[in-house]
Design an enzyme around this catalytic site. Structure first.
Site, PDB file in Angstrom:
ATOM      1  N   ARG A 296       7.138  -0.117   2.225  1.00 19.05           N
ATOM      2  CA  ARG A 296       6.885  -1.278   3.073  1.00 19.05           C
ATOM      3  C   ARG A 296       5.760  -2.143   2.528  1.00 19.05           C
ATOM      4  NH1 ARG A 296       5.369   3.542   4.849  1.00 19.05           N
ATOM      5  NH2 ARG A 296       3.467   3.891   6.023  1.00 19.05           N
TER       6      ARG A 296
ATOM      7  N   CYS B 262     -10.588 -11.828  17.890  1.00 24.61           N
ATOM      8  CA  CYS B 262     -11.122 -10.592  18.464  1.00 24.61           C
ATOM      9  C   CYS B 262     -12.439 -10.298  17.753  1.00 24.61           C
ATOM     10  CB  CYS B 262     -10.143  -9.453  18.235  1.00 24.61           C
ATOM     11  SG  CYS B 262      -8.454  -9.904  18.683  1.00 24.61           S
TER      12      CYS B 262
ATOM     13  N   ASP C 245      -7.853   3.988   9.425  1.00 21.66           N
ATOM     14  CA  ASP C 245      -7.531   3.363   8.147  1.00 21.66           C
ATOM     15  C   ASP C 245      -8.661   3.734   7.199  1.00 21.66           C
ATOM     16  OD1 ASP C 245      -5.559   1.560   6.945  1.00 21.66           O
ATOM     17  OD2 ASP C 245      -5.485   0.736   8.985  1.00 21.66           O
TER      18      ASP C 245
ATOM     19  N   CYS D 130      -5.346 -17.318  14.158  1.00 20.89           N
ATOM     20  CA  CYS D 130      -4.878 -16.602  15.351  1.00 20.89           C
ATOM     21  C   CYS D 130      -5.153 -17.506  16.556  1.00 20.89           C
ATOM     22  CB  CYS D 130      -5.666 -15.312  15.542  1.00 20.89           C
ATOM     23  SG  CYS D 130      -5.521 -14.164  14.174  1.00 20.89           S
TER      24      CYS D 130
ATOM     25  N   ASP E 286     -12.373  -0.244  12.803  1.00 25.16           N
ATOM     26  CA  ASP E 286     -12.618  -0.356  11.360  1.00 25.16           C
ATOM     27  C   ASP E 286     -14.067  -0.778  11.089  1.00 25.16           C
ATOM     28  OD1 ASP E 286     -10.010   0.266  10.339  1.00 25.16           O
ATOM     29  OD2 ASP E 286      -9.337  -1.621  11.234  1.00 25.16           O
TER      30      ASP E 286
ATOM     31  N   ARG F 109       0.828  -1.207   0.000  1.00 27.24           N
ATOM     32  CA  ARG F 109       0.000   0.000   0.000  1.00 27.24           C
ATOM     33  C   ARG F 109       0.862   1.258   0.000  1.00 27.24           C
ATOM     34  NH1 ARG F 109      -4.821  -1.143   2.526  1.00 27.24           N
ATOM     35  NH2 ARG F 109      -3.641  -2.349   4.045  1.00 27.24           N
ATOM     36  N   TYR F 110       1.935   1.239   0.777  1.00 23.29           N
ATOM     37  CA  TYR F 110       2.836   2.389   0.894  1.00 23.29           C
ATOM     38  C   TYR F 110       4.131   2.035   0.164  1.00 23.29           C
ATOM     39  CZ  TYR F 110      -0.288   3.054   4.916  1.00 23.29           C
ATOM     40  OH  TYR F 110      -1.384   3.178   5.722  1.00 23.29           O
TER      41      TYR F 110
ATOM     42  N   CYS G 288     -12.332  -7.763  14.853  1.00 24.01           N
ATOM     43  CA  CYS G 288     -11.222  -7.949  13.902  1.00 24.01           C
ATOM     44  C   CYS G 288     -11.531  -7.381  12.514  1.00 24.01           C
ATOM     45  CB  CYS G 288     -10.903  -9.432  13.768  1.00 24.01           C
ATOM     46  SG  CYS G 288      -9.625  -9.742  12.545  1.00 24.01           S
TER      47      CYS G 288
ATOM     48  N   LYS H 260      -3.548   4.728   6.337  1.00 31.27           N
ATOM     49  CA  LYS H 260      -3.863   5.326   7.645  1.00 31.27           C
ATOM     50  C   LYS H 260      -3.595   6.824   7.621  1.00 31.27           C
ATOM     51  CE  LYS H 260      -2.065   1.564  10.363  1.00 31.27           C
ATOM     52  NZ  LYS H 260      -1.804   0.885   9.106  1.00 31.27           N
TER      53      LYS H 260
ATOM     54  N   ARG I  60      -9.994  -8.191   9.898  1.00 31.57           N
ATOM     55  CA  ARG I  60      -9.837  -9.242   8.881  1.00 31.57           C
ATOM     56  C   ARG I  60     -10.740 -10.429   9.206  1.00 31.57           C
ATOM     57  NH1 ARG I  60      -3.694  -8.190   8.733  1.00 31.57           N
ATOM     58  NH2 ARG I  60      -3.642  -6.460   7.253  1.00 31.57           N
TER      59      ARG I  60
HETATM   60  S1  SF4 Z   1      -7.414  -8.461  15.392  1.00 28.57           S
HETATM   61 FE1  SF4 Z   1      -7.884 -10.185  13.983  1.00 28.57          FE
HETATM   62  S2  SF4 Z   1      -5.901 -10.751  13.097  1.00 28.57           S
HETATM   63 FE2  SF4 Z   1      -5.475  -9.565  14.980  1.00 28.57          FE
HETATM   64  S3  SF4 Z   1      -5.319 -11.107  16.636  1.00 28.57           S
HETATM   65 FE3  SF4 Z   1      -7.440 -10.376  16.614  1.00 28.57          FE
HETATM   66  S4  SF4 Z   1      -8.474 -11.880  15.330  1.00 28.57           S
HETATM   67 FE4  SF4 Z   1      -6.302 -12.113  14.879  1.00 28.57          FE
END
Ligand code: SF4
Length: 359
Positions: free
Chosen positions: A92, A105, A312, A101, A275, A88-89, A108, A319, A110
């Protein structure tokens, strides 16, 4: 004790009421669930609004997607030239090594692409193509290992990737984004640390570890010890936190989080505005609320404890810091621009001062 991965296991552990089971089964059919034993230990199960539980125990409101929410809220896909890479940048890239994971979360960004329903990790052939992409672009100075959580991989696999990056002359920095030191601290072994550390004899190359932590209670004795092992081995640590309603959206909790991080030699780096991931509206604050919280931190805490509050921009535009701003241009008849700047007590001053005694 094994991770809790189903609503039935959460009900059995007293982390969700039995009458919610059917609704939680529907959420779990759509979004991955996992709580490690270390996370379960952190939860006060007698507290119906426990900030740790809120981050990991599913909620029926996750099925209520809002029109502005999107499957790829930060636009990774629009910047993915080859599998596993997000570029994206200019200087990097993200190298997404895994799609799983140790915990999931609830906010999340993603969430539509991580979990056991997705391919576990980048195939060997895809990794070769991703490394070729990096090798062919001298402008890539930094590679960010992410996923999923890259520290679920074995030290052997991580060593392979980091050694390949060490051999690319223009890659100077490897940055690891992880929640593992908090949610599965026993994984942070001497072998894993050796695997991710850029050798100092490889000219001027360095590894940084960026810890994702959102509440001061996450820095348990075991988590602090895991971070100390990383830092004592010569790897600097930064943190990123997600601003979440009912988790850390009050000045006392945020202040305690930032101070606890700094006391443990971890420099707060980013505070992310939530997000627009599907079904996460009940966890998002508004931007004015976030700015008021950041303003409260500015007045109270050392500069070491100040993260940058960022958004973001949906669509993959990257960002941007979102304030609050303390500076406003004011009309002036003179050639030199004049500004009004607010101090940490909320008092405004003109800059440059009009007269010597106007400060
Ligand atoms: S935010 Fe998403 S990618 Fe990051 S640890 Fe939590 S579940 Fe995993």
């Amino acid at each position: 004790m094994k991770p809790l991965r189903t609503p039935t296991a959460l009900v059995a552990a007293g982390l969700a009421p039995p009458e919610r089971l059917a609704a939680l089964e529907q959420v779990a059919a759509r979004y991955a669930v996992s709580l490690t034993p270390d996370v379960v230990d952190l939860i006060h199960s007698d507290d119906p609004v426990d900030p740790i539980a809120r981050q990991f125990v599913p909620d029926p409101r996750e099925l209520e997607a809002r029109p502005e929410e999107r499957a790829d809220p930060i636009g990774d896909d629009a910047h993915s030239p080859v599998e596993g890479i997000v570029h994206r940048y200019p200087d990097r890239v993200l190298l997404k090594l895994v799609h799983i994971c140790p915990v999931y979360c609830r906010f999340c960004f993603r969430r539509e692409s991580v979990g056991p329903g997705h391919r576990r990790s980048l195939s060997r052939a895809a990794l070769v193509r991703a490394l070729d992409y990096i090798r062919a672009r001298p402008e890539i100075w930094e590679v960010i290992l992410t996923g999923g959580d890259p520290l679920v991989l074995s030290p052997r696999r991580l060593r392979e990737v980091v050694r390949a990056l060490v051999c690319i002359e223009h890659v100077k920095i490897v940055r690891v984004h992880t929640r593992v030191p908090v949610v599965a601290p026993a994984r942070i072994t001497a072998e894993l640390i050796r695997a991710i550390k850029m050798p100092r004899n490889a000219s001027t190359k360095a590894t940084y570890v960026v810890l994702h932590a959102n509440h001061p209670r996450e820095l348990s004795v075991r988590a602090r010890a895991a971070c100390a092992r990383i830092i004592d081995a010569g790897i600097p640590m930064l943190s990123q936190s997600v601003l979440s309603r009912g988790v850390n959206d009050d000045p006392d909790t945020l202040a305690a989080l930032m101070r606890t991080l700094v006391e443990n030699r971890i420099k707060p780096y980013y505070l992310h505005h939530g997000d627009l991931a599907p079904g996460t509206g009940h966890l998002r604050t508004t931007i004015p609320q976030g700015q008021a919280l950041v303003r409260a931190l500015h007045g109270r805490l050392s500069g070491l404890c100040q993260p940058t509050y960022v958004l973001d921009i949906p669509g993959g535009h990257g960002k941007s810091p979102i304030g609050p701003s303390y500076l406003e241009r004011v009309p002036s008849a003179e050639q030199e621009a004049r500004f009004e700047i607010e101090d940490f007590n909320g008092v405004s001053h003109i800059y440059p001062p009009v007269r010597q005694d106007d400060s």
